[in-house]
Design a protein around this motif. Structure first.
Motif, PDB file in Angstrom:
ATOM      1  N   THR A   2       0.536  -1.144  -0.003  1.00 32.71           N
ATOM      2  CA  THR A   2       0.095  -0.303  -0.153  1.00 32.71           C
ATOM      3  C   THR A   2       0.869   1.172  -0.136  1.00 32.71           C
ATOM      4  OG1 THR A   2      -0.222   0.162   2.837  1.00 32.71           O
ATOM      5  CG2 THR A   2      -1.856  -1.385   1.881  1.00 32.71           C
ATOM      6  N   GLU A   3       0.140   2.195   0.006  1.00 32.25           N
ATOM      7  CA  GLU A   3       0.850   3.224  -0.267  1.00 32.25           C
ATOM      8  C   GLU A   3       1.804   3.853   0.837  1.00 32.25           C
ATOM      9  OE1 GLU A   3       2.187   5.901  -2.725  1.00 32.25           O
ATOM     10  OE2 GLU A   3       1.648   3.101  -4.088  1.00 32.25           O
ATOM     11  N   ARG A   6       3.980   2.072   1.100  1.00 36.05           N
ATOM     12  CA  ARG A   6       5.520   3.269   0.505  1.00 36.05           C
ATOM     13  C   ARG A   6       6.320   3.575   1.244  1.00 36.05           C
ATOM     14  NH1 ARG A   6       5.575   6.547  -3.411  1.00 36.05           N
ATOM     15  NH2 ARG A   6       7.954   6.117  -4.880  1.00 36.05           N
ATOM     16  N   SER A 200       4.494   3.069 -11.928  1.00 36.34           N
ATOM     17  CA  SER A 200       3.226   3.709 -11.067  1.00 36.34           C
ATOM     18  C   SER A 200       3.064   2.900  -9.344  1.00 36.34           C
ATOM     19  CB  SER A 200       2.601   3.931 -11.921  1.00 36.34           C
ATOM     20  OG  SER A 200       1.629   1.981 -12.276  1.00 36.34           O
ATOM     21  N   ALA A 201       2.264   3.541  -9.010  1.00 33.99           N
ATOM     22  CA  ALA A 201       1.268   2.590  -7.504  1.00 33.99           C
ATOM     23  C   ALA A 201       0.890   1.494  -7.755  1.00 33.99           C
ATOM     24  CB  ALA A 201       0.759   4.149  -7.160  1.00 33.99           C
ATOM     25  N   ARG A 204       3.591  -1.312  -8.796  1.00 35.22           N
ATOM     26  CA  ARG A 204       4.253  -1.523  -7.362  1.00 35.22           C
ATOM     27  C   ARG A 204       3.246  -2.528  -6.576  1.00 35.22           C
ATOM     28  NH1 ARG A 204       5.894   4.009  -7.515  1.00 35.22           N
ATOM     29  NH2 ARG A 204       3.450   4.745  -5.868  1.00 35.22           N
ATOM     30  N   GLN A 205       1.853  -2.054  -6.778  1.00 37.07           N
ATOM     31  CA  GLN A 205       1.063  -2.968  -6.091  1.00 37.07           C
ATOM     32  C   GLN A 205       1.148  -4.290  -6.486  1.00 37.07           C
ATOM     33  OE1 GLN A 205      -0.694  -2.128  -3.351  1.00 37.07           O
ATOM     34  NE2 GLN A 205      -1.121  -4.313  -3.378  1.00 37.07           N
TER      35      GLN A 205
END
Length: 228
Positions: A2-3, A6, A200-201, A204-205
């Motif tokens: 999750t952000e 991160r 990108s987010a 990464r997920q």
């Protein structure tokens, strides 16, 4: 990942790969210290279990090679292509030779070597690698490859001081604890961090999810040959 995870990782200076490893928690520890690997290191694993393990493991070597081939094609520079190609050369040469010698010593029938009956977990591992190669980004392929190789380095390091006797135990450890393999796993961690840094987010997920799935599958794979 999750952000929020991160952000915590960046604050602590922890890289993406290390954060993924930490998040797998008990599953990671189970994979790296599995009773199967302990018995292999002790030389007490039954020959039938080792033979069964090698048959199932060898069944997805071709898929692994194909997946890494996709990574070579998607790599951002020639340096990354060279490192991945060197890994492929080792898998298709000395590691393949080890399998063939071990099959002979363990009297594995020819049909089990070339067309084995695949277990459900073996099929899941093949599917995970095929999907990463066919649909995943460069970073997603790395995040699929890294946990498998990192786990093997970790458990092999834990067993390296032992003398299990039979070559098919000893050489399997040696293949995953030598300086070249250590250097490759370290490079793979750094390269995964590099890919995550520009992703990108959403990517990464996806990378974190592929990493975690491979860790769970490695545990399930070892469980087949030495149950909990």
């Amino acid at each position: 990942m999750t952000e929020a995870m991160r952000s915590d990782s960046e604050t602590s200076g922890e890289g993406f790969a290390e954060a993924c490893r930490r998040e797998t928690g008990a599953a990671w520890d189970r994979a790296c210290g599995h009773p199967f690997t302990l018995a292999l290191g002790d030389g007490t694993l039954p020959q039938s279990a080792m033979a069964d393990y090698l048959v199932q493991d060898y069944a997805f070597v071709g898929t692994l090679v194909s997946m890494v081939g996709f990574a070579v094609g998607r790599a951002p520079d020639i340096g990354a292509q060279a490192r991945l190609s060197t890994f492929l050369a080792a898998v298709t040469s000395e590691e393949n030779t080890y399998f063939q010698r071990s099959f002979e010593a363990l009297q594995v029938p020819e049909g089990d070597r070339t067309a084995p009956a695949l277990r459900a977990v073996t099929r899941d591992l093949i599917a995970a690698m095929e999907d990463a190669g066919a649909r995943g980004s460069y970073g997603e392929i790395l995040a699929t490859l890294l946990p498998a190789e990192w786990i093997y380095l970790s458990w092999a390091e834990a067993q390296a001081a032992k003398a299990p006797g039979a070559f098919y135990f000893q050489e399997w450890i040696d293949l995953h604890v030598n300086a070249d393999f250590r250097a490759f796993v370290l490079w793979l961690k750094v390269e995964t961090d590099r890919a995550a840094a520009v992703a990108s987010a959403a990517e990464r997920q996806a990378m974190a999810e592929r990493f975690a799935r491979m860790v769970r599958l490695e545990v399930d794979f070892f469980d087949m040959f030495h149950p909990r």
